[in-house]
Design a protein around this motif. Structure first.
Motif, PDB file in Angstrom:
ATOM      1  N   UNK A   1      79.361 -11.473  95.242  1.00  0.00           N
ATOM      2  CA  UNK A   1      80.199 -10.381  95.724  1.00  0.00           C
ATOM      3  C   UNK A   1      81.189 -10.850  96.782  1.00  0.00           C
ATOM      4  N   UNK A   2      80.712 -11.680  97.702  1.00  0.00           N
ATOM      5  CA  UNK A   2      81.567 -12.124  98.801  1.00  0.00           C
ATOM      6  C   UNK A   2      82.721 -12.994  98.307  1.00  0.00           C
ATOM      7  N   UNK A   3      82.469 -13.851  97.319  1.00  0.00           N
ATOM      8  CA  UNK A   3      83.546 -14.667  96.755  1.00  0.00           C
ATOM      9  C   UNK A   3      84.624 -13.771  96.146  1.00  0.00           C
ATOM     10  N   UNK A   4      84.203 -12.735  95.447  1.00  0.00           N
ATOM     11  CA  UNK A   4      85.160 -11.787  94.867  1.00  0.00           C
ATOM     12  C   UNK A   4      85.942 -11.069  95.964  1.00  0.00           C
ATOM     13  N   UNK A   5      85.250 -10.649  97.024  1.00  0.00           N
ATOM     14  CA  UNK A   5      85.914  -9.946  98.119  1.00  0.00           C
ATOM     15  C   UNK A   5      87.004 -10.802  98.764  1.00  0.00           C
ATOM     16  N   UNK A   6      86.815 -12.118  98.751  1.00  0.00           N
ATOM     17  CA  UNK A   6      87.790 -13.034  99.344  1.00  0.00           C
ATOM     18  C   UNK A   6      88.819 -13.534  98.330  1.00  0.00           C
ATOM     19  N   UNK A   7      88.764 -12.986  97.122  1.00  0.00           N
ATOM     20  CA  UNK A   7      89.727 -13.329  96.065  1.00  0.00           C
ATOM     21  C   UNK A   7      89.686 -14.819  95.719  1.00  0.00           C
ATOM     22  N   UNK A   8      88.472 -15.366  95.693  1.00  0.00           N
ATOM     23  CA  UNK A   8      88.261 -16.726  95.218  1.00  0.00           C
ATOM     24  C   UNK A   8      87.753 -16.638  93.788  1.00  0.00           C
ATOM     25  N   UNK A   9      88.408 -17.319  92.870  1.00  0.00           N
ATOM     26  CA  UNK A   9      87.966 -17.280  91.478  1.00  0.00           C
ATOM     27  C   UNK A   9      86.538 -17.802  91.391  1.00  0.00           C
ATOM     28  N   UNK A  10      85.649 -17.032  90.776  1.00  0.00           N
ATOM     29  CA  UNK A  10      84.235 -17.346  90.801  1.00  0.00           C
ATOM     30  C   UNK A  10      83.694 -17.591  89.393  1.00  0.00           C
ATOM     31  N   UNK A  11      82.653 -18.385  89.326  1.00  0.00           N
ATOM     32  CA  UNK A  11      81.920 -18.605  88.092  1.00  0.00           C
ATOM     33  C   UNK A  11      80.441 -18.696  88.408  1.00  0.00           C
ATOM     34  N   UNK A  12      79.596 -18.349  87.446  1.00  0.00           N
ATOM     35  CA  UNK A  12      78.142 -18.373  87.654  1.00  0.00           C
ATOM     36  C   UNK A  12      77.515 -19.405  86.727  1.00  0.00           C
ATOM     37  N   UNK A  13      76.468 -20.079  87.228  1.00  0.00           N
ATOM     38  CA  UNK A  13      75.808 -21.058  86.367  1.00  0.00           C
ATOM     39  C   UNK A  13      74.296 -20.878  86.331  1.00  0.00           C
ATOM     40  N   UNK A  14      73.744 -21.288  85.194  1.00  0.00           N
ATOM     41  CA  UNK A  14      72.300 -21.256  84.964  1.00  0.00           C
ATOM     42  C   UNK A  14      71.774 -22.677  84.917  1.00  0.00           C
ATOM     43  N   UNK A  15      70.714 -22.959  85.665  1.00  0.00           N
ATOM     44  CA  UNK A  15      70.087 -24.281  85.649  1.00  0.00           C
ATOM     45  C   UNK A  15      69.073 -24.326  84.504  1.00  0.00           C
ATOM     46  N   UNK A  16      69.414 -25.105  83.493  1.00  0.00           N
ATOM     47  CA  UNK A  16      68.637 -25.159  82.261  1.00  0.00           C
ATOM     48  C   UNK A  16      67.451 -26.109  82.424  1.00  0.00           C
ATOM     49  N   UNK A  17      66.267 -25.631  82.010  1.00  0.00           N
ATOM     50  CA  UNK A  17      65.054 -26.451  82.044  1.00  0.00           C
ATOM     51  C   UNK A  17      64.595 -26.677  80.610  1.00  0.00           C
ATOM     52  N   UNK A  18      64.587 -27.930  80.190  1.00  0.00           N
ATOM     53  CA  UNK A  18      64.379 -28.269  78.775  1.00  0.00           C
ATOM     54  C   UNK A  18      62.995 -27.913  78.252  1.00  0.00           C
ATOM     55  N   UNK A  19      62.034 -27.691  79.130  1.00  0.00           N
ATOM     56  CA  UNK A  19      60.687 -27.324  78.688  1.00  0.00           C
ATOM     57  C   UNK A  19      60.571 -25.832  78.373  1.00  0.00           C
ATOM     58  N   UNK A  20      61.612 -25.057  78.689  1.00  0.00           N
ATOM     59  CA  UNK A  20      61.571 -23.604  78.510  1.00  0.00           C
ATOM     60  C   UNK A  20      62.369 -23.181  77.276  1.00  0.00           C
ATOM     61  N   UNK A  21      62.007 -22.029  76.728  1.00  0.00           N
ATOM     62  CA  UNK A  21      62.665 -21.474  75.553  1.00  0.00           C
ATOM     63  C   UNK A  21      64.134 -21.174  75.854  1.00  0.00           C
ATOM     64  N   UNK A  22      65.030 -21.615  74.971  1.00  0.00           N
ATOM     65  CA  UNK A  22      66.456 -21.435  75.191  1.00  0.00           C
ATOM     66  C   UNK A  22      66.899 -19.985  75.198  1.00  0.00           C
ATOM     67  N   UNK A  23      66.360 -19.186  74.302  1.00  0.00           N
ATOM     68  CA  UNK A  23      66.743 -17.778  74.222  1.00  0.00           C
ATOM     69  C   UNK A  23      66.307 -17.021  75.466  1.00  0.00           C
ATOM     70  N   UNK A  24      65.119 -17.310  75.962  1.00  0.00           N
ATOM     71  CA  UNK A  24      64.628 -16.637  77.164  1.00  0.00           C
ATOM     72  C   UNK A  24      65.436 -17.043  78.391  1.00  0.00           C
ATOM     73  N   UNK A  25      65.883 -18.293  78.411  1.00  0.00           N
ATOM     74  CA  UNK A  25      66.712 -18.732  79.542  1.00  0.00           C
ATOM     75  C   UNK A  25      68.056 -18.007  79.523  1.00  0.00           C
ATOM     76  N   UNK A  26      68.629 -17.855  78.338  1.00  0.00           N
ATOM     77  CA  UNK A  26      69.876 -17.106  78.220  1.00  0.00           C
ATOM     78  C   UNK A  26      69.679 -15.661  78.676  1.00  0.00           C
ATOM     79  N   UNK A  27      68.571 -15.070  78.277  1.00  0.00           N
ATOM     80  CA  UNK A  27      68.260 -13.686  78.659  1.00  0.00           C
ATOM     81  C   UNK A  27      68.174 -13.548  80.171  1.00  0.00           C
TER      82      UNK A  27
END
Length: 258
Positions: free
Chosen positions: A108-134
Motif C-alpha cells: 500500500x505504501x509503495x502505491x501511495x508514493x507512486x512507485x511502480x510496484x510488483x509482488x513476488x512469490x518465493x517458490x519452494x520446489x518441495x511444495x505443490x505448484x498449484x497450491x503455491x499459486x493459490x
C-alpha cells in the motif's frame, strides 16, 4: 485456638490480571513500532553506496520483511547523481502457507508514493505448484500499472530438476490464468542456465547476477537484472537489493499490467 477464616478468591482478580498483561503487551508492541518507525524515518544516505551499471535509465529495488520497517516517503525522495528509484518488487508469499509480514503495508505504501510496484512469490520446489499459486493469488490483488507477478525460484531443495520444473510450470500457468498476464521468473544466472533454460524462455526474466559490471551472464534475453544486494536507500535501515530494467520507459510501460 481461633481458626483464621479462609479468604475467598475474588472472581474478578484473574480477568483483571489478564487485562493488565494484555495492556502491557500492547504498550510494548506500540513502543517497538514507534522505535522502528523512527529508525526508518531518520535513516538517511547521501548515495546508494554501490556502483550502478551504466547505460540503464530505469533503476529499482526489491524488499521483504528483512528490510524491516520502511519509511516510503524517504524512498521516493532518494536520489543519487540524478538517479531515482522507479520501481520496487515486494515479497508477498512463500510456499503454500506463508505471507511476508510486511507485505500489506509495503504494498500500500509503495502505491501511495507512486512507485511502480510488483509482488513476488518465493517458490519452494518441495511444495505443490498449484497450491503455491493459490497462496499468492489469495493475497495479491494487482491493479492497472503494476508490474506482472513474479515467481522466485532459486533452489531444488533436494527434489529432482524434472519435478521442480513440473511444479514450476503448474504454478506459472495458474498465476497467468488468474491475472491474464505472463508472470516473470526470478532466478540466479547459474540456476537458470543449469535447470530452467529454453523450456522457460517464453517468460520474462528477472535474473540475479552479482559482481558483473555491464550485464548478467545468462543465455537468453532478460528484462530485469538484480546486480547488488548491498545498496543503501534512505528510509530503509537494512541493506537493499538493487535492480535495473533492460530497456527504456516505453518498453517498461508495455510490460505493466494493463
Amino acid at each position: 485456638m481461633v481458626r483464621k477464616k479462609k479468604r475467598k478468591f475474588k472472581w474478578w482478580v484473574m480477568p483483571m490480571l489478564l487485562l493488565l498483561l494484555l495492556a502491557a503487551c500492547l504498550l510494548v508492541m506500540y513502543w517497538w513500532q514507534v522505535q522502528q518507525q523512527n529508525k526508518a524515518r531518520f535513516t538517511q544516505y547521501d548515495g546508494y553506496n554501490i556502483p550502478l551499471p551504466v547505460g540503464y535509465p530505469i533503476h529499482g529495488i526489491d524488499v521483504s520483511y528483512y528490510q524491516q520497517y520502511i519509511y516510503w516517503p524517504s524512498v521516493k525522495q532518494m536520489k543519487d547523481e540524478d538517479i531515482s528509484l522507479a520501481f520496487v518488487f515486494i515479497k508477498a508469499t512463500e510456499g503454500t502457507s506463508n505471507t511476508d509480514k510486511q507485505f500489506n503495508r509495503n504494498w500500500q505504501q509503495a502505491k501511495d508514493q507512486h512507485i511502480t510496484r510488483g509482488a513476488y512469490h518465493f517458490f519452494i520446489a518441495t511444495k505443490d505448484g498449484k497450491q503455491q499459486a493459490k497462496q499468492f493469488i489469495q493475497h495479491v490483488k494487482l491493479s492497472h500499472g503494476d508490474l506482472p507477478p513474479v515467481i522466485d525460484v532459486e533452489q531444488l531443495y533436494g527434489v529432482s530438476a524434472t519435478l521442480m520444473r513440473q511444479r514450476l510450470k503448474t504454478c506459472l500457468a495458474e498465476v497467468e490464468k488468474a491475472y491474464h498476464v505472463k508472470p516473470i521468473i526470478y532466478s540466479g544466472a547459474d540456476f537458470y542456465n543449469n535447470y530452467l533454460g529454453k523450456a522457460f524462455n517464453q517468460y520474462p526474466l528477472w535474473v540475479a547476477h552479482y559482481f558483473e559490471y555491464n550485464q548478467p551472464r545468462v543465455n537468453r534475453v532478460w528484462q530485469f537484472w538484480q546486480h547488488s544486494s548491498n545498496g543503501k536507500v534512505s528510509g530503509i535501515p537494512a541493506p537493499v537489493d538493487f535492480n535495473v530494467f533492460n530497456g527504456d520507459s516505453i518498453a517498461f510501460k508495455k510490460l505493466l499490467v494493463p
